[in-house]
Design a protein around this motif. Sequence first.
Motif, PDB file in Angstrom:
ATOM      1  N   ALA A 146       7.872 -20.059 -43.488  1.00  0.00           N
ATOM      2  CA  ALA A 146       7.364 -21.426 -43.650  1.00  0.00           C
ATOM      3  C   ALA A 146       8.424 -22.392 -44.164  1.00  0.00           C
ATOM      4  O   ALA A 146       8.431 -23.570 -43.799  1.00  0.00           O
ATOM      5  CB  ALA A 146       6.155 -21.410 -44.589  1.00  0.00           C
ATOM      6  N   GLU A 147       9.347 -21.897 -44.996  1.00  0.00           N
ATOM      7  CA  GLU A 147      10.343 -22.823 -45.576  1.00  0.00           C
ATOM      8  C   GLU A 147      11.342 -23.320 -44.530  1.00  0.00           C
ATOM      9  O   GLU A 147      12.105 -24.236 -44.805  1.00  0.00           O
ATOM     10  CB  GLU A 147      11.053 -22.207 -46.787  1.00  0.00           C
ATOM     11  CG  GLU A 147      11.948 -21.020 -46.492  1.00  0.00           C
ATOM     12  CD  GLU A 147      11.204 -19.679 -46.586  1.00  0.00           C
ATOM     13  OE1 GLU A 147       9.948 -19.665 -46.532  1.00  0.00           O
ATOM     14  OE2 GLU A 147      11.894 -18.636 -46.708  1.00  0.00           O
ATOM     15  N   LEU A 148      11.327 -22.716 -43.342  1.00  0.00           N
ATOM     16  CA  LEU A 148      12.195 -23.234 -42.276  1.00  0.00           C
ATOM     17  C   LEU A 148      11.500 -24.293 -41.416  1.00  0.00           C
ATOM     18  O   LEU A 148      12.058 -24.763 -40.432  1.00  0.00           O
ATOM     19  CB  LEU A 148      12.716 -22.089 -41.395  1.00  0.00           C
ATOM     20  CG  LEU A 148      13.761 -21.179 -42.048  1.00  0.00           C
ATOM     21  CD1 LEU A 148      14.244 -20.111 -41.072  1.00  0.00           C
ATOM     22  CD2 LEU A 148      14.952 -21.987 -42.576  1.00  0.00           C
ATOM     23  N   LEU A 149      10.283 -24.655 -41.811  1.00  0.00           N
ATOM     24  CA  LEU A 149       9.586 -25.742 -41.103  1.00  0.00           C
ATOM     25  C   LEU A 149       9.414 -26.930 -42.043  1.00  0.00           C
ATOM     26  O   LEU A 149       8.930 -26.787 -43.164  1.00  0.00           O
ATOM     27  CB  LEU A 149       8.207 -25.281 -40.620  1.00  0.00           C
ATOM     28  CG  LEU A 149       7.311 -26.376 -40.014  1.00  0.00           C
ATOM     29  CD1 LEU A 149       7.924 -26.963 -38.742  1.00  0.00           C
ATOM     30  CD2 LEU A 149       5.911 -25.810 -39.709  1.00  0.00           C
ATOM     31  N   GLU A 150       9.859 -28.091 -41.577  1.00  0.00           N
ATOM     32  CA  GLU A 150       9.635 -29.326 -42.327  1.00  0.00           C
ATOM     33  C   GLU A 150       8.810 -30.258 -41.450  1.00  0.00           C
ATOM     34  O   GLU A 150       9.112 -30.433 -40.270  1.00  0.00           O
ATOM     35  CB  GLU A 150      10.985 -29.980 -42.688  1.00  0.00           C
ATOM     36  CG  GLU A 150      10.838 -31.218 -43.565  1.00  0.00           C
ATOM     37  CD  GLU A 150      12.137 -31.573 -44.300  1.00  0.00           C
ATOM     38  OE1 GLU A 150      12.289 -31.173 -45.469  1.00  0.00           O
ATOM     39  OE2 GLU A 150      13.008 -32.230 -43.691  1.00  0.00           O
ATOM     40  N   LEU A 151       7.768 -30.843 -42.017  1.00  0.00           N
ATOM     41  CA  LEU A 151       6.939 -31.790 -41.270  1.00  0.00           C
ATOM     42  C   LEU A 151       7.292 -33.195 -41.712  1.00  0.00           C
ATOM     43  O   LEU A 151       7.308 -33.500 -42.906  1.00  0.00           O
ATOM     44  CB  LEU A 151       5.455 -31.497 -41.523  1.00  0.00           C
ATOM     45  CG  LEU A 151       5.005 -30.109 -41.059  1.00  0.00           C
ATOM     46  CD1 LEU A 151       3.546 -29.852 -41.450  1.00  0.00           C
ATOM     47  CD2 LEU A 151       5.174 -29.944 -39.541  1.00  0.00           C
ATOM     48  N   GLY A 176       3.530 -23.244 -47.613  1.00  0.00           N
ATOM     49  CA  GLY A 176       4.971 -23.081 -47.882  1.00  0.00           C
ATOM     50  C   GLY A 176       5.877 -23.953 -47.037  1.00  0.00           C
ATOM     51  O   GLY A 176       7.102 -23.830 -47.103  1.00  0.00           O
ATOM     52  N   VAL A 177       5.299 -24.866 -46.229  1.00  0.00           N
ATOM     53  CA  VAL A 177       6.164 -25.716 -45.405  1.00  0.00           C
ATOM     54  C   VAL A 177       6.695 -26.882 -46.238  1.00  0.00           C
ATOM     55  O   VAL A 177       6.156 -27.217 -47.289  1.00  0.00           O
ATOM     56  CB  VAL A 177       5.439 -26.262 -44.140  1.00  0.00           C
ATOM     57  CG1 VAL A 177       4.866 -25.125 -43.323  1.00  0.00           C
ATOM     58  CG2 VAL A 177       4.362 -27.262 -44.498  1.00  0.00           C
ATOM     59  N   ARG A 178       7.776 -27.480 -45.769  1.00  0.00           N
ATOM     60  CA  ARG A 178       8.372 -28.623 -46.442  1.00  0.00           C
ATOM     61  C   ARG A 178       7.785 -29.922 -45.891  1.00  0.00           C
ATOM     62  O   ARG A 178       7.432 -30.004 -44.718  1.00  0.00           O
ATOM     63  CB  ARG A 178       9.888 -28.619 -46.243  1.00  0.00           C
ATOM     64  CG  ARG A 178      10.577 -27.399 -46.866  1.00  0.00           C
ATOM     65  CD  ARG A 178      12.051 -27.408 -46.501  1.00  0.00           C
ATOM     66  NE  ARG A 178      12.662 -28.667 -46.915  1.00  0.00           N
ATOM     67  CZ  ARG A 178      13.305 -28.858 -48.065  1.00  0.00           C
ATOM     68  NH1 ARG A 178      13.423 -27.866 -48.934  1.00  0.00           N
ATOM     69  NH2 ARG A 178      13.832 -30.032 -48.352  1.00  0.00           N
ATOM     70  N   ILE A 179       7.716 -30.933 -46.762  1.00  0.00           N
ATOM     71  CA  ILE A 179       7.171 -32.231 -46.367  1.00  0.00           C
ATOM     72  C   ILE A 179       8.256 -33.295 -46.522  1.00  0.00           C
ATOM     73  O   ILE A 179       8.894 -33.403 -47.566  1.00  0.00           O
ATOM     74  CB  ILE A 179       5.973 -32.644 -47.255  1.00  0.00           C
ATOM     75  CG1 ILE A 179       4.931 -31.531 -47.346  1.00  0.00           C
ATOM     76  CG2 ILE A 179       5.359 -33.962 -46.742  1.00  0.00           C
ATOM     77  CD1 ILE A 179       4.170 -31.274 -46.092  1.00  0.00           C
ATOM     78  N   SER A 180       8.414 -34.079 -45.481  1.00  0.00           N
ATOM     79  CA  SER A 180       9.433 -35.124 -45.473  1.00  0.00           C
ATOM     80  C   SER A 180       8.771 -36.473 -45.188  1.00  0.00           C
ATOM     81  O   SER A 180       7.892 -36.574 -44.337  1.00  0.00           O
ATOM     82  CB  SER A 180      10.440 -34.770 -44.368  1.00  0.00           C
ATOM     83  OG  SER A 180      11.351 -35.814 -44.166  1.00  0.00           O
ATOM     84  N   VAL A 181       9.197 -37.490 -45.921  1.00  0.00           N
ATOM     85  CA  VAL A 181       8.668 -38.836 -45.693  1.00  0.00           C
ATOM     86  C   VAL A 181       9.611 -39.574 -44.743  1.00  0.00           C
ATOM     87  O   VAL A 181      10.756 -39.859 -45.090  1.00  0.00           O
ATOM     88  CB  VAL A 181       8.541 -39.630 -47.011  1.00  0.00           C
ATOM     89  CG1 VAL A 181       7.894 -40.981 -46.740  1.00  0.00           C
ATOM     90  CG2 VAL A 181       7.740 -38.842 -48.030  1.00  0.00           C
ATOM     91  N   ASP A 182       9.095 -39.849 -43.542  1.00  0.00           N
ATOM     92  CA  ASP A 182       9.902 -40.475 -42.496  1.00  0.00           C
ATOM     93  C   ASP A 182       9.871 -41.989 -42.652  1.00  0.00           C
ATOM     94  O   ASP A 182       8.918 -42.546 -43.204  1.00  0.00           O
ATOM     95  CB  ASP A 182       9.307 -40.085 -41.140  1.00  0.00           C
ATOM     96  CG  ASP A 182      10.327 -40.118 -40.013  1.00  0.00           C
ATOM     97  OD1 ASP A 182      11.463 -40.570 -40.230  1.00  0.00           O
ATOM     98  OD2 ASP A 182       9.967 -39.682 -38.905  1.00  0.00           O
ATOM     99  N   ASP A 183      10.909 -42.658 -42.171  1.00  0.00           N
ATOM    100  CA  ASP A 183      10.979 -44.125 -42.165  1.00  0.00           C
ATOM    101  C   ASP A 183      10.773 -44.689 -43.568  1.00  0.00           C
ATOM    102  O   ASP A 183      10.128 -45.733 -43.755  1.00  0.00           O
ATOM    103  CB  ASP A 183       9.929 -44.734 -41.221  1.00  0.00           C
ATOM    104  CG  ASP A 183      10.084 -44.262 -39.777  1.00  0.00           C
ATOM    105  OD1 ASP A 183      11.132 -43.675 -39.462  1.00  0.00           O
ATOM    106  OD2 ASP A 183       9.174 -44.483 -38.982  1.00  0.00           O
ATOM    107  N   PHE A 184      11.318 -44.002 -44.572  1.00  0.00           N
ATOM    108  CA  PHE A 184      11.063 -44.423 -45.942  1.00  0.00           C
ATOM    109  C   PHE A 184      11.650 -45.804 -46.213  1.00  0.00           C
ATOM    110  O   PHE A 184      12.771 -46.112 -45.818  1.00  0.00           O
ATOM    111  CB  PHE A 184      11.630 -43.419 -46.956  1.00  0.00           C
ATOM    112  CG  PHE A 184      11.292 -43.794 -48.364  1.00  0.00           C
ATOM    113  CD1 PHE A 184       9.994 -43.649 -48.829  1.00  0.00           C
ATOM    114  CD2 PHE A 184      12.232 -44.364 -49.203  1.00  0.00           C
ATOM    115  CE1 PHE A 184       9.650 -44.037 -50.110  1.00  0.00           C
ATOM    116  CE2 PHE A 184      11.898 -44.757 -50.485  1.00  0.00           C
ATOM    117  CZ  PHE A 184      10.601 -44.595 -50.933  1.00  0.00           C
TER     118      PHE A 184
END
Length: 282
Positions: A146-151, A176-184
């Motif tokens: 899961a840590e190799l997936l970022e949404l 366990g996935v990573r979360i990324s804030v796009d267009d911040f």
Amino acid sequence: AKKLGKNNYQFFTSEMNSTAQRYLQLEHHLRCALGQGELSLYYQPQVQIDSRAVIGMEALLRWHSPTLGMVMPDQFIGLAEETGLIVPIGEWVLRTACEQAQCWRETGTPVRVAVNLSGRQFQDFQHQRGLLDVVATVLAETGLPAELLELEITESIMMRDVDTTLATLQGLKRLGVRISVDDFGTGYSSLSYLKRFPLDTLKIDKAFVKDVSTDDSDRAIVAAITAMAGQLKLELVAEGIEDLEQLVFLSGQRCNYGQGYYFSKPVPVEQATALLKPGALS
Ligand code: C2E
Ligand code: CA
Ligand code: CA
Ligand code: CA
């Protein structure tokens, strides 16, 4: 004169209808695109600025239509959301990206993959449980840790309904996935939510990066975001880096990661695989 008038009239109506017709045509073609194998993923590296190591690959959707030619996501993601087609398409994107990341891992070049989520996939309450199920199923079926997936989720989507967002993000974090804030920086998020939400990464929108070498207010905004990300212990990725001047400013601000044409444009999977060789971007 009469004949000319008639021709003009026909010309006029076809002009009037062309937008609507193109939209209908697009919808018809998009419905078939997935089943006919017309969709593919390109990958763009996310790079550690100092070492030039590739730390992630963002999956970006491409549609090669035999009748319409290459259609870019900005031209059909909106339509896919309105028609609900984004649900099967988004699931295909997730599965394909995770299969690819697992393949990279198994061939000795493990790298995180970043997948964009649309508002409809993320926010709609009825789809929410579906999203968690789909992510869990895809991880189990592909074997990708899961840590190799970022949404990647845009700031504005996250802020639409903060309670729902929090619940969804907590569910995703439990997987366990990573979360990324796009267009911040473009979506007016309250800073307190950045602390409350379980986030891993902020992506500075390319609008701020574009003129960062010359525009004082963009420099100030980037400096403020960088300081804040450091305080909140969030990984920071600057998008849309196109030249060395931008890169130098960003790395001087201790923005450690970047993405953009300067390193590589989004490329098909064979070329992306070549970028994973050590030193490919040095
Ligand atoms: P995004 O997630 O913000 O992706 C970044 C966009 O900036 C990509 O456009 C990328 O090709 C482009 N880009 C990368 N580096 C540079 C640069 O240095 N300069 C400039 N000017 N542009 C750069 P693309 O691939 O056309 O995608 C557009 C948008 O479509 C994405 O914006 C994302 O919101 C959406 N999208 C793409 N693929 C998917 C997908 O699989 N699912 C969903 N839901 N949305 C997607
Ligand atoms: Ca993105
Ligand atoms: Ca973005
Ligand atoms: Ca965008």
